[in-house]
Enzyme design. Sequence first.
Site, short mmCIF file in Angstrom:
data_model
loop_
_atom_site.label_atom_id
_atom_site.label_comp_id
_atom_site.label_asym_id
_atom_site.label_seq_id
_atom_site.Cartn_x
_atom_site.Cartn_y
_atom_site.Cartn_z
N ASP A 179 -6.78 1.39 -8.10
CA ASP A 179 -5.33 1.94 -7.66
C ASP A 179 -4.59 1.09 -8.59
O ASP A 179 -4.57 -0.21 -8.76
CB ASP A 179 -5.51 1.85 -6.27
CG ASP A 179 -5.73 0.49 -5.44
OD1 ASP A 179 -6.81 -0.08 -5.90
OD2 ASP A 179 -5.25 -0.02 -4.83
N GLU A 197 0.73 -1.12 0.01
CA GLU A 197 0.06 0.08 0.10
C GLU A 197 0.88 1.20 0.12
O GLU A 197 2.07 1.11 0.60
CB GLU A 197 -0.87 -0.04 1.33
CG GLU A 197 -1.97 -0.87 1.19
CD GLU A 197 -3.27 -0.52 0.23
OE1 GLU A 197 -3.12 0.69 -0.27
OE2 GLU A 197 -4.33 -1.24 0.23
N HIS A 218 -3.24 -2.73 -8.57
CA HIS A 218 -4.62 -3.52 -7.87
C HIS A 218 -5.62 -3.67 -8.94
O HIS A 218 -6.31 -4.56 -9.43
CB HIS A 218 -5.18 -2.94 -6.63
CG HIS A 218 -6.15 -3.66 -5.94
ND1 HIS A 218 -6.68 -3.14 -4.77
CD2 HIS A 218 -6.68 -4.74 -6.11
CE1 HIS A 218 -7.52 -4.06 -4.26
NE2 HIS A 218 -7.64 -4.89 -5.07
#
Length: 224
Positions: A202, A150, A192
């Site tokens: 994303d 992330e 993603h």
Amino acid sequence: MEATSGRPAGGDADRRLGRRALLVGGAAAAVGTAVLARQELSHLWWRLPGVDKPRVAGAVDFRGARWVAASPANYRQADRPDDYPVDRVVIHVTQGGYRSAVKAFQDPAHAAAAHYIVRRDGRITQLIRELDVAFHAGNRGYNERSVGIEHEGFVEDASSFTDAMYAASARLTAAICGRYGIPADREHVIGHVEVPGTDHTDPGPHWDWGRYMGLVRQVHTPET
């Protein structure tokens, strides 16, 4: 004088002793085999997915990362790459700040978490060991085969993706690729949005893939 039967004297006794030796030897071999089998079986649990294996509390897979544990509800314990081969890195964006992302990943009701978060300032937090299956991709097969990273920020905000973030994340991805023999290319380092079946967008249009992959390749050391 030799016996007229053509067999040496004492042959019956010798045969009885021979049979006894075979029986005893066979029993000993069976016992030995059983011991070996028990020893082998005692180690089979290491290969079972989801088994609670010995591990060092707070250990990280990337040097310099900070350890902050995600909720156990947001990942599945495993022993990768023995349980599942690892051949992908999946790039995410948090759609929020660092603290809110950590809070979400520590919430058992969230039902998702990534292995790492990279902050705007380049600092890296690890929340799940790479040997475990993080619920980050929304696709079971991709969860099992990938490491999820992330990045703090928003897909619609180009300023989220700082120089420090790109550099730190590239070092992290290069290390993961080197560890598992993953090619440092866009087939194996994906967003993603590229995971089959996802509804996520994303890392979004402002993520500079050309720049990022160039940085990854600069520090990537392929397996020999």
